[in-house]
Design a protein around this motif. Structure first.
Motif, PDB file in Angstrom:
ATOM      1  N   UNK A 346       0.801  -1.233   0.000  1.00 19.67           N
ATOM      2  CA  UNK A 346       0.000   0.000   0.000  1.00 19.67           C
ATOM      3  C   UNK A 346       0.830   1.277   0.000  1.00 19.67           C
ATOM      4  N   UNK A 347       2.095   1.198   0.391  1.00 26.59           N
ATOM      5  CA  UNK A 347       2.934   2.393   0.453  1.00 26.59           C
ATOM      6  C   UNK A 347       3.855   2.541  -0.754  1.00 26.59           C
ATOM      7  N   UNK A 348       3.569   1.816  -1.808  1.00 31.19           N
ATOM      8  CA  UNK A 348       4.391   1.881  -3.013  1.00 31.19           C
ATOM      9  C   UNK A 348       4.285   3.267  -3.647  1.00 31.19           C
ATOM     10  N   UNK A 349       5.451   3.845  -4.025  1.00 26.26           N
ATOM     11  CA  UNK A 349       5.483   5.168  -4.654  1.00 26.26           C
ATOM     12  C   UNK A 349       5.981   5.123  -6.090  1.00 26.26           C
ATOM     13  N   UNK A 350       6.800   4.120  -6.458  1.00 26.67           N
ATOM     14  CA  UNK A 350       7.350   4.023  -7.811  1.00 26.67           C
ATOM     15  C   UNK A 350       7.179   2.594  -8.311  1.00 26.67           C
ATOM     16  N   UNK A 351       6.611   2.460  -9.507  1.00 25.25           N
ATOM     17  CA  UNK A 351       6.357   1.147 -10.098  1.00 25.25           C
ATOM     18  C   UNK A 351       6.794   1.153 -11.551  1.00 25.25           C
ATOM     19  N   UNK A 352       7.590   0.130 -11.916  1.00 23.34           N
ATOM     20  CA  UNK A 352       8.045  -0.026 -13.293  1.00 23.34           C
ATOM     21  C   UNK A 352       7.675  -1.418 -13.771  1.00 23.34           C
ATOM     22  N   UNK A 367      -5.089  -1.252  -6.499  1.00 25.11           N
ATOM     23  CA  UNK A 367      -5.235   0.027  -5.810  1.00 25.11           C
ATOM     24  C   UNK A 367      -3.934   0.367  -5.103  1.00 25.11           C
ATOM     25  N   UNK A 368      -3.288   1.442  -5.555  1.00 26.99           N
ATOM     26  CA  UNK A 368      -2.035   1.910  -4.965  1.00 26.99           C
ATOM     27  C   UNK A 368      -2.219   3.382  -4.613  1.00 26.99           C
ATOM     28  N   UNK A 369      -2.639   3.665  -3.400  1.00 26.56           N
ATOM     29  CA  UNK A 369      -3.045   5.035  -3.061  1.00 26.56           C
ATOM     30  C   UNK A 369      -1.903   6.043  -3.036  1.00 26.56           C
ATOM     31  N   UNK A 370      -0.649   5.590  -2.858  1.00 25.05           N
ATOM     32  CA  UNK A 370       0.463   6.528  -2.732  1.00 25.05           C
ATOM     33  C   UNK A 370       1.402   6.505  -3.937  1.00 25.05           C
ATOM     34  N   UNK A 371       1.037   5.834  -5.002  1.00 30.12           N
ATOM     35  CA  UNK A 371       1.904   5.755  -6.180  1.00 30.12           C
ATOM     36  C   UNK A 371       2.004   7.119  -6.858  1.00 30.12           C
TER      37      UNK A 371
END
Length: 559
Positions: A346-352, A367-371
């Motif tokens: 849930x605290x993920x900020x960067x996704x590749x 659902x990634x609220x902090x991405x």
């Protein structure tokens, strides 16, 4: 004198040409003239000899003066060096400067020891300068006979070299690299016999290793593991499965931070005490079953960065498995896109993501609220963006490596064209502030219509996509709201991209038709004037045509 001789004296002794224009001896020189000539010659010869003698004396004097100047300068250098600020610099500060120079520039510390005796003393007492060591095969020295240091690491090919390197770095944490150059060019691999302490009962103090980097794909007979201890190991990068190394890491490592390994090592290292302190993990190999690598990850309770590389394979996560919970994870890289999202972060900020081109069902909602940043490289566009619910997204990067019939679905799935009759835009589950698109095949009119609906968009960058005047003709400054029958104009209008400030377009190549470039640039200027008239001017719009030497062409000035 006979008349014949007198007659002969009247002719030139230098018969240079046939015209008789040479100098002629008018008469025989008189005795006084001969005596005068002889006296003048003797005087000139004496003067020449005196000049030669004076020159030699002056040359000798000059050499003496030059030696005196050099001696005086040397004497002057000693008191000057004694009062120079660098000689009064604290050894601790000079040591810190040396370490920054060596580490950041990847330079050899041996250069520093040849500057002065003071620098030499400081360099040899700064143990961390000598803490970067590489063990390699003896053939490396044969290829570079005069090289003792490369890329900031001291290369050791013999037991004596390793002893001296460890002695210079005694007490410091070692950055150790094992580089076995075994191939057709460099010959035999490094073996333990090259480094073992044969014939000696003396057991030196074990060197503490903080970073271990093993590059090799051949079997090691043995290597001097007993010379090192891994209790302070922080970073481990190992390309293949080496049981001796892995067993020693598991037995001794207590405080690991970074781990770059293959999937073959993951199960063994999952039992390591240092696993709980890991913050950065990269797992690579030819695996496609996430059940091999993920079950051990929850024990890494401080994990912040995770990179799972399946080497282009489609990663799978069975439905009967529960999702892995990684609440501390902030950065994630996957080389595939599983149909069932395997990680609860849930605290993920960067996704590749790197999505394969295999046809499959649309993934479940994620659902990634902090991405804040999403980077996607895809061959199969269907349903990818529509699966995400990312209300905090700031930057979206999307690249399509293969052009297929689903290219339009990359945007239409996440941003369906609006049919709203109100004056407010419909906000989707993904509304980035910065959009960077590259290498896709999409209708320019459809792209313009899709971007017009984005209420939060501030910057657009389009790379290596051919953009023509059609895009700007369709990218209207205002959107006319439609009624239920689909007619426009009766329910007012709203601004398209009201926050848009910057547009950058890099064309793959210049237009083949010069008139097409003229039409594009005129359409750009007309679009900019429309934005100004609507009260939403653009700060920067620039276009670059391929690798043109002209660089970026700016359009905002003068509009």
């Amino acid at each position: 004198m006979s008349s014949n001789n007198s007659k002969w004296l009247q002719f030139s002794v230098y018969d240079d040409d046939a015209t008789g224009s040479s100098a002629v001896l008018a008469s025989t020189p008189s005795k006084p003239l001969v005596r005068q000539a002889c006296a003048s010659t003797a005087e000139t010869a004496a003067e020449l000899a005196h000049s030669h003698s004076q020159y030699k004396e002056d040359e000798f004097s000059f050499q003496k003066q030059e030696e005196k100047i050099q001696t005086t300068e040397a004497k002057l250098l000693l008191p000057t060096a004694a009062i120079t600020p660098s000689n009064h610099m604290p050894a601790e500060l000079l040591s810190a400067i040396f370490m920054i120079h060596v580490w950041e520039n990847r330079e050899s510390p041996w250069i520093l020891v040849h500057v002065s005796r003071a620098w030499r003393a400081v360099a040899f007492t700064t143990k961390n300068l000598w803490a970067s060591i590489c063990l390699t095969s003896p053939n490396w020295a044969e290829e570079r006979p005069k090289c003792r240091n490369a890329s900031g690491k001291e290369y050791c090919v013999k037991k004596e070299q390793l002893d001296r390197a460890l002695q210079r770095a005694r007490g410091a944490l070692i950055d150790l690299r094992i580089y076995n150059r075994c191939d057709r060019l460099y010959g035999r691999p490094l073996k333990g016999g090259d480094m073992e302490l044969a014939g000696s009962n003396h057991q030196p103090e074990k060197a503490r290793v903080s970073a271990l980097d093993v590059w090799d794909e051949w079997t090691w007979d043995c290597w001097p593991l007993d010379r090192f201890t891994f209790r302070d190991l922080v970073s481990l990068h190992i390309t293949h499965d080496f049981p001796e190394v892995i067993d020693k890491v598991v037995a001794e490592a207590q405080n690991l931070r970074q781990l770059h390994i293959s999937e073959l090592c993951i199960l063994k290292l999952g039992t390591c005490a240092g696993w709980r302190t890991l913050e950065d993990i990269i797992i690579y190999g030819r695996f496609k079953d996430l059940t091999i690598v993920l079950p051990a990850l929850p024990y890494a309770t401080r994990l912040k960065t995770l990179w799972l590389s399946g080497d282009g394979f489609m990663l799978e996560w069975p439905y009967e498995y529960e999702r892995i919970s990684l609440p501390s994870l902030t950065r994630l890289t996957l080389t595939s896109f599983p149909e069932l999202w395997p990680i609860d972060c849930p605290n993920l900020t960067h996704l590749k993501l790197k999505v394969t081109g295999i046809e499959r069902a649309e993934p479940h909602s994620i659902h990634l609220p902090h991405l804040v940043e999403l980077d996607i490289e895809t061959c199969c566009c269907k349903g990818i963006l529509s699966a995400f619910n990312v209300p905090s997204l700031y930057k979206l990067q999307a690249r399509v490596r293969c052009f297929d019939k689903h290219s339009d679905d990359l945007f239409l799935g996440a941003w369906p064209l609006s049919t709203s009759t109100g004056s407010s835009p419909v906000v989707g589950n993904m509304e980035p502030r910065v959009l960077k698109l590259g290498q896709f095949d999409l209708s320019q009119g459809l792209l313009a219509s899709t971007l017009m609906e984005r209420p939060l968009l501030e910057e657009i960058t389009i790379l290596y996509v051919e953009i023509t005047h059609t895009f700007f003709d369709a990218f209207l400054p205002t959107i006319w709201c439609k009624d239920e029958a689909g007619k426009a104009g009766e329910h007012g209008s709203r601004l398209s991209c009201p926050r848009l400030k910057r547009v950058l377009i890099k064309q793959p190549y210049p237009p083949l038709d010069p008139q097409e470039q003229v039409r594009l640039e005129e359409s750009v200027r007309q679009w900019l004037r429309g934005r100004v008239k609507a009260g939403v001017p653009i700060e920067r719009l620039a276009i670059r045509y391929g690798l043109s030497k002209e660089g970026w062409k700016e359009f905002v000035k003068g509009v």
